[in-house]
Design an enzyme around this catalytic site. Sequence first.
Site, mmCIF file in Angstrom:
data_model
loop_
_atom_site.group_PDB
_atom_site.id
_atom_site.type_symbol
_atom_site.label_atom_id
_atom_site.label_comp_id
_atom_site.label_asym_id
_atom_site.label_seq_id
_atom_site.Cartn_x
_atom_site.Cartn_y
_atom_site.Cartn_z
ATOM 1 N N ILE A 29 38.562 28.659 28.657
ATOM 2 C CA ILE A 29 37.177 28.908 28.273
ATOM 3 C C ILE A 29 37.098 29.728 26.993
ATOM 4 C CG2 ILE A 29 35.037 30.078 28.962
ATOM 5 C CD1 ILE A 29 35.703 29.326 31.868
ATOM 6 N N VAL A 74 43.394 43.925 26.613
ATOM 7 C CA VAL A 74 42.074 44.550 26.713
ATOM 8 C C VAL A 74 42.037 45.710 27.707
ATOM 9 C CG1 VAL A 74 40.887 42.458 25.996
ATOM 10 C CG2 VAL A 74 41.240 42.904 28.446
ATOM 11 N N TYR A 165 40.005 39.447 42.818
ATOM 12 C CA TYR A 165 39.313 38.698 41.772
ATOM 13 C C TYR A 165 37.800 38.716 41.983
ATOM 14 C CZ TYR A 165 38.055 34.825 38.687
ATOM 15 O OH TYR A 165 37.487 34.054 37.705
#
Length: 274
Positions: A29, A74, A165
């Site tokens: 994505i 990140v 998740y």
Amino acid sequence: MSAAPGAQAEGGGADGRRVAVVTGAARGIGLAVARWFLEHGHRVALLDRDAATLGAAVDGLASGGDAIAVHCDVSDEAEVEAAAREVDARFGRVDALVNNAGVAVFEHIQKTSFAQWREVMATNLDGVFLCTQVFGARMQARGRGAIVNVASISGLRASTMRVAYGTSKAAVIHLTKQQAVELSHFGVRVNAIAPGPVDTEMARLVHTPAIRADYHDAIPLARYGGMPEMAEVVGFLCSDAASYVNGQVIAVDGGFDAAGVGLPTLRRDLGPAG
């Protein structure tokens, strides 16, 4: 959805064009989103911790210098700060941030280790917090910008083997609303998308034919989403066409969440539309 091209942005920066930062952009994505921005006149910084795959992805974009690869984990504050300085040096501005980087551990709740839990939270939640703090500060200083956090349908609906998740993505959804409430005062909008099953390389590897059939039965549109379909919604939310959309979570899922406990058999018994 029709989005205003980045070439219509206000002046500033090196050449007046908007700049988008996309995390987790080496594949899937994230790469599709980066491609959308390039096609709509933006310059793009693609961030990922997989330097080799990221470099190959950027080379494959043939962007003529409008896309740069920035190696960044990140979940590491120092690396995010360094990435922002690199974007500053190359492009001089940030107009859009897409927090897409994420990892997943699919394991039973009692078998999920704390180390696995922390790994997922560090990337999926801490990464969104850190990148928004750092890149959002640049938008705040300019008085405008748009941020899209990529959550998941698993953040809206609990499902088997997704304790880490799903919880991380649910937290991202609330964080999105918190960010929207606080950053909009400075002209920065924040929204999220919650993709359903998407036909990524990873999905093709781990979703067995039986799993795919189950999803097709559970999703009213009876198919997986495409990566370009996710990118179109992200692009819209970052564009001027969405200038009054703020603090929202859009499920890009073919109706999966809307169907709730709807039974596929009953839907099939409705017969064809029309």
